[in-house]
Write an enzyme that holds these catalytic residues in place. Structure first.
Site: not given
Length: 316
Positions: A115, A179
């Site tokens: 992805h 993140h």
């Protein structure tokens, strides 16, 4: 020749653990505007700098950088699956140009992307094969990793070659800013997890579903404030984005692995994709960049950003 840069965060959690509808709509508008810019630009070639999350690259052989001469997307988290339209001869030429610039890069005729690459192509072009595309993998999760300086030099070497190509080139950087999703680590891993990180290609449907479920559960806990994952760091994100916006790429050379992990989380190393993309753009000359969007989105475990840029000579 003309070049357009689009850098954007990706998330496997879209549709699985979403923020408020107005935030989803906000991100959708940013993506639609970027897609319109790309359609108007009508690139003849796309070069996408992207990481991998132990879906295509593993510790059996983990290169710092790899150019795909043939590539397919695995379709994790509902992202597009299938073959990318890679011009193999051009990919080989680009690899040779990078090596000639004294930047070591691997070449793959059987690259698998996840992805991290496919989502950007879908958002910006609508498919995996609308345009000829050369994927460039940058290791961003599996220590040891190449430095941010080497990522910049990789981009610079590719940009210099692309600038001589005579083609309209879309350069994409796809990666998170601050993140830290639950990505496993080889250090201290059980034998089972270590084997998956070393040679975990083509997992069963059940294994992929279990991994997806763990990630979604972690996102829900993170959004609820019940998580030990590294918090998002908007201040760090904005400082990083400002350096890109101002063209201060050499200042990023000093970003160390330990500092990135400490300040922004273990997956913030994906900023190397943005650094490489801007390095490629800067090879065309001074540029003008626009920060289109930034928001910390806990549901997606991401400092979520988007930028685009063009050479000043093309915007005057």
């Amino acid at each position: 020749m003309p070049v357009l840069l689009e850098c954007l965060s990706h998330t496997p959690l879209s549709g699985y653990c979403d923020p408020a509808p107005e935030v989803v709509a906000e991100v959708g508008r940013i993506h639609a505007a970027a897609r319109a810019r790309v359609a108007d630009f009508d690139p003849q070639l796309v070069v996408v700098f992207a990481p991998d999350h132990y879906n295509g690259f593993f510790y059996d052989v983990m290169p710092p950088f790899c150019i795909g001469a043939s590539a397919s997307a695995v379709g994790d988290f509902g992202s597009l699956a299938g073959q990318l339209a890679v011009p193999a001869d051009l990919a080989l030429d680009l690899a040779q140009a990078v090596l000639a610039a004294d930047v070591d890069v691997a070449l793959s005729y059987r690259m698998q992307v996840d992805h991290g690459c496919a989502q950007a192509l879908e958002i910006l072009t609508g498919s995996l094969d609308r345009y000829p595309v050369v994927p460039v993998f940058i290791n961003s999760v599996a220590p040891p990793m190449a430095s941010c300086r080497r990522a910049r030099l990789l981009g610079d070497a590719l940009g210099r070659s692309l600038a001589r190509s005579g083609q309209r080139v879309l350069v994409i950087g796809s990666g998170g800013i601050s993140h830290e999703p639950p990505v496993p680590e080889l250090a201290g891993a059980t034998d089972e997890v270590a084997e998956r990180l070393i040679a975990g290609r083509n997992p069963s449907r059940e294994a992929r579903a279990a991994r997806q479920a763990r990630t979604v559960a972690a996102a829900r806990a993170f959004a609820a404030g019940d998580s030990r994952l590294h918090p998002l760091n908007p201040e760090w994100d904005r400082a990083f984005l400002k350096l890109l916006e101002e063209g201060q790429l050499p200042a990023l050379d000093g970003f160390t692995d330990s500092a990135i992990t400490r300040e922004a989380g273990k997956s913030a190393h994906e900023v190397r994709t943005w650094i490489a993309a801007f390095g490629a753009l800067q090879a065309y000359g001074p540029y003008r960049a626009t920060l289109d969007y930034y928001r910390p989105i806990p549901e997606w475990i991401a400092g979520f950003g988007a930028m685009h840029a063009r050479p000043i000579a093309e915007t005057a």
